[in-house]
Design a protein around this motif. Structure first.
Motif, mmCIF file in Angstrom:
data_model
loop_
_atom_site.group_PDB
_atom_site.id
_atom_site.type_symbol
_atom_site.label_atom_id
_atom_site.label_comp_id
_atom_site.label_asym_id
_atom_site.label_seq_id
_atom_site.Cartn_x
_atom_site.Cartn_y
_atom_site.Cartn_z
ATOM 1 N N TYR A 129 0.787 -1.246 0.000
ATOM 2 C CA TYR A 129 0.000 0.000 0.000
ATOM 3 C C TYR A 129 0.823 1.302 0.000
ATOM 4 O O TYR A 129 0.315 2.327 -0.420
ATOM 5 C CB TYR A 129 -0.881 0.051 1.253
ATOM 6 C CG TYR A 129 -1.828 -1.104 1.409
ATOM 7 C CD1 TYR A 129 -2.980 -1.197 0.617
ATOM 8 C CD2 TYR A 129 -1.597 -2.099 2.348
ATOM 9 C CE1 TYR A 129 -3.863 -2.259 0.774
ATOM 10 C CE2 TYR A 129 -2.478 -3.164 2.510
ATOM 11 C CZ TYR A 129 -3.608 -3.248 1.721
ATOM 12 O OH TYR A 129 -4.482 -4.289 1.877
ATOM 13 N N SER A 130 2.034 1.265 0.544
ATOM 14 C CA SER A 130 2.692 2.540 0.857
ATOM 15 C C SER A 130 3.466 3.109 -0.326
ATOM 16 O O SER A 130 4.661 2.856 -0.515
ATOM 17 C CB SER A 130 3.615 2.390 2.066
ATOM 18 O OG SER A 130 4.144 3.665 2.382
ATOM 19 N N SER A 131 2.765 3.936 -1.092
ATOM 20 C CA SER A 131 3.379 4.500 -2.290
ATOM 21 C C SER A 131 4.496 5.485 -1.937
ATOM 22 O O SER A 131 5.498 5.576 -2.651
ATOM 23 C CB SER A 131 2.319 5.193 -3.143
ATOM 24 O OG SER A 131 1.726 6.229 -2.418
ATOM 25 N N LEU B 240 1.541 -0.853 8.898
ATOM 26 C CA LEU B 240 0.699 0.310 9.254
ATOM 27 C C LEU B 240 -0.681 -0.133 9.746
ATOM 28 O O LEU B 240 -1.198 -1.166 9.324
ATOM 29 C CB LEU B 240 0.554 1.232 8.045
ATOM 30 C CG LEU B 240 1.859 1.862 7.526
ATOM 31 C CD1 LEU B 240 1.609 2.616 6.223
ATOM 32 C CD2 LEU B 240 2.475 2.787 8.572
ATOM 33 N N PHE B 241 -1.265 0.685 10.598
ATOM 34 C CA PHE B 241 -2.615 0.467 11.146
ATOM 35 C C PHE B 241 -2.750 -0.849 11.912
ATOM 36 O O PHE B 241 -3.803 -1.470 11.908
ATOM 37 C CB PHE B 241 -3.687 0.590 10.042
ATOM 38 C CG PHE B 241 -3.613 1.921 9.338
ATOM 39 C CD1 PHE B 241 -3.991 3.090 9.992
ATOM 40 C CD2 PHE B 241 -3.121 2.027 8.043
ATOM 41 C CE1 PHE B 241 -3.882 4.331 9.363
ATOM 42 C CE2 PHE B 241 -3.012 3.259 7.407
ATOM 43 C CZ PHE B 241 -3.397 4.407 8.076
ATOM 44 N N THR B 242 -1.649 -1.291 12.537
ATOM 45 C CA THR B 242 -1.700 -2.400 13.490
ATOM 46 C C THR B 242 -1.222 -1.815 14.820
ATOM 47 O O THR B 242 -0.614 -0.735 14.848
ATOM 48 C CB THR B 242 -0.765 -3.560 13.099
ATOM 49 O OG1 THR B 242 0.590 -3.074 13.126
ATOM 50 C CG2 THR B 242 -1.075 -4.105 11.713
ATOM 51 N N GLN C 205 4.703 9.221 10.232
ATOM 52 C CA GLN C 205 4.431 8.739 8.864
ATOM 53 C C GLN C 205 5.705 8.140 8.284
ATOM 54 O O GLN C 205 6.816 8.495 8.709
ATOM 55 C CB GLN C 205 3.993 9.904 7.967
ATOM 56 C CG GLN C 205 2.582 10.394 8.268
ATOM 57 C CD GLN C 205 2.054 11.316 7.199
ATOM 58 O OE1 GLN C 205 2.810 12.056 6.589
ATOM 59 N NE2 GLN C 205 0.759 11.291 6.973
ATOM 60 N N VAL C 206 5.534 7.247 7.333
ATOM 61 C CA VAL C 206 6.660 6.698 6.584
ATOM 62 C C VAL C 206 6.674 7.342 5.197
ATOM 63 O O VAL C 206 5.627 7.795 4.739
ATOM 64 C CB VAL C 206 6.524 5.153 6.436
ATOM 65 C CG1 VAL C 206 6.834 4.465 7.737
ATOM 66 C CG2 VAL C 206 5.147 4.755 5.905
ATOM 67 N N PRO C 207 7.820 7.391 4.531
ATOM 68 C CA PRO C 207 9.118 6.838 4.894
ATOM 69 C C PRO C 207 9.940 7.784 5.771
ATOM 70 O O PRO C 207 9.675 8.993 5.795
ATOM 71 C CB PRO C 207 9.796 6.684 3.530
ATOM 72 C CG PRO C 207 9.255 7.840 2.734
ATOM 73 C CD PRO C 207 7.826 8.001 3.166
ATOM 74 N N VAL C 208 10.933 7.181 6.449
ATOM 75 C CA VAL C 208 11.927 7.962 7.197
ATOM 76 C C VAL C 208 13.293 7.358 6.887
ATOM 77 O O VAL C 208 13.430 6.130 6.838
ATOM 78 C CB VAL C 208 11.664 7.896 8.724
ATOM 79 C CG1 VAL C 208 12.768 8.612 9.494
ATOM 80 C CG2 VAL C 208 10.310 8.520 9.064
HETATM 81 N N1 GSH Z 1 4.625 13.771 2.839
HETATM 82 C C1 GSH Z 1 4.929 12.507 3.249
HETATM 83 C C2 GSH Z 1 3.681 11.629 3.133
HETATM 84 C C3 GSH Z 1 3.892 10.327 3.816
HETATM 85 C C4 GSH Z 1 2.616 9.519 4.002
HETATM 86 O O1 GSH Z 1 1.483 9.997 3.756
HETATM 87 N N2 GSH Z 1 2.813 8.273 4.448
HETATM 88 C C5 GSH Z 1 1.711 7.355 4.754
HETATM 89 C C6 GSH Z 1 1.958 5.989 4.121
HETATM 90 S S1 GSH Z 1 2.133 6.025 2.365
HETATM 91 C C7 GSH Z 1 1.679 7.073 6.237
HETATM 92 O O2 GSH Z 1 2.709 7.065 6.888
HETATM 93 N N3 GSH Z 1 0.494 6.791 6.782
HETATM 94 C C8 GSH Z 1 0.374 6.346 8.127
HETATM 95 C C9 GSH Z 1 -0.445 7.253 8.962
HETATM 96 O O3 GSH Z 1 -0.736 8.379 8.504
HETATM 97 O O4 GSH Z 1 -0.786 6.827 10.075
HETATM 98 C C10 GSH Z 1 6.094 11.998 2.404
HETATM 99 O O5 GSH Z 1 6.118 12.281 1.218
HETATM 100 O O6 GSH Z 1 6.972 11.341 2.952
#
Ligand code: GSH
Length: 216
Positions: free
Chosen positions: A14-16, A39-41, A56-59
């Motif tokens: 899922y994680s684009s 994510l979401f666990t 949020q990822v990525p880091v």
């Molecule tokens: N602006 C951020 C966006 C990152 C983002 O939206 N990541 C999503 C996954 S694709 C995320 O971490 N979602 C988990 C959450 O929000 O709890 C980037 O480009 O790194």
């Protein structure tokens, strides 16, 4: 002593945003350690708080440096490894590649929410309203211009950050069976057939988790 870069990513299915720096590092053959957060666990939420400043990822971790944004990570990787030529050498092309990457990062909200990345699925009945069609048309135009200008095979001839930023779009078009016109069709075939992308897809296939909010 040089440290190993660590890249914290989300579910590969899922994680684009995770895919972008991951595929850039892979394509450039830069060694890194991967830390995957489901994510979401319950465990994922704890890991996000521990490892990700913006939750949020990525880091990316490199020694003392912590970078929490996909495009900033790609920029850093390109600067740290200039010999990999991850931006076009020509200033005008480089500026254009940056504008495209920035547009991908900040725009296409409808495309991103109506066609979330889902590597494991093929979905034939996505509802394409006028807003989604406008994003699809803009995408077709942007990629066509770049490919016609460079002559391919990548957006700026050789592989750059721009190709990494648009990699998830090829996946989305495939999942939702949106057929682009040439030369984008050929380009997406190359993106999806790429060895690094195949590895990402195979890992996504083996992930156990399903995120219901990302399933249409
Ligand atoms: N602006 C951020 C966006 C990152 C983002 O939206 N990541 C999503 C996954 S694709 C995320 O971490 N979602 C988990 C959450 O929000 O709890 C980037 O480009 O790194």
């Amino acid at each position: 002593m040089s440290t190993t870069i660590q890249l914290v990513i989300g579910n590969k299915n899922y994680s684009s945003w995770s895919l972008r720096p991951w595929i850039l590092l892979k394509h450039a053959r830069i060694r890194f350690e991967e830390v995957r957060i489901p994510l979401f666990t319950e465990r994922g939420t704890i890991m996000l708080k521990e490892l990700c400043p913006a939750h949020q990822v990525p880091v990316l971790y490199d020694g003392d440096l912590v970078l929490w944004d996909s495009l900033a990570i790609c920029e850093y990787v390109a600067e740290k490894f200039p010999e990999k030529r991850l931006w076009p050498e020509n200033p005008q092309q480089r500026a254009t590649a940056r504008a495209m990457s920035a547009e991908m990062h900040s725009s296409f909200a409808t495309l991103r929410s109506a066609m979330p990345m889902n590597c494991r699925r093929v979905i034939n009945d996505v509802d394409i309203d006028s807003e989604l069609q406008a994003d699809i048309d803009r995408m077709q135009h942007l990629l066509t211009e770049a490919l016609n200008r460079s002559g391919g095979p990548w957006l700026f001839g050789h592989y750059t950050v721009a190709d990494a930023m648009f990699a998830p779009v090829a996946s989305r078009f495939h999942t939702y069976q949106v057929k682009p016109a040439e030369p984008v069709a050929q380009y997406f075939k190359r993106v999806l057939g790429d060895m690094s992308m195949q590895q990402w897809y195979s890992d996504a296939e083996h992930e156990a988790e399903t995120i219901s909010r990302a399933e249409l």
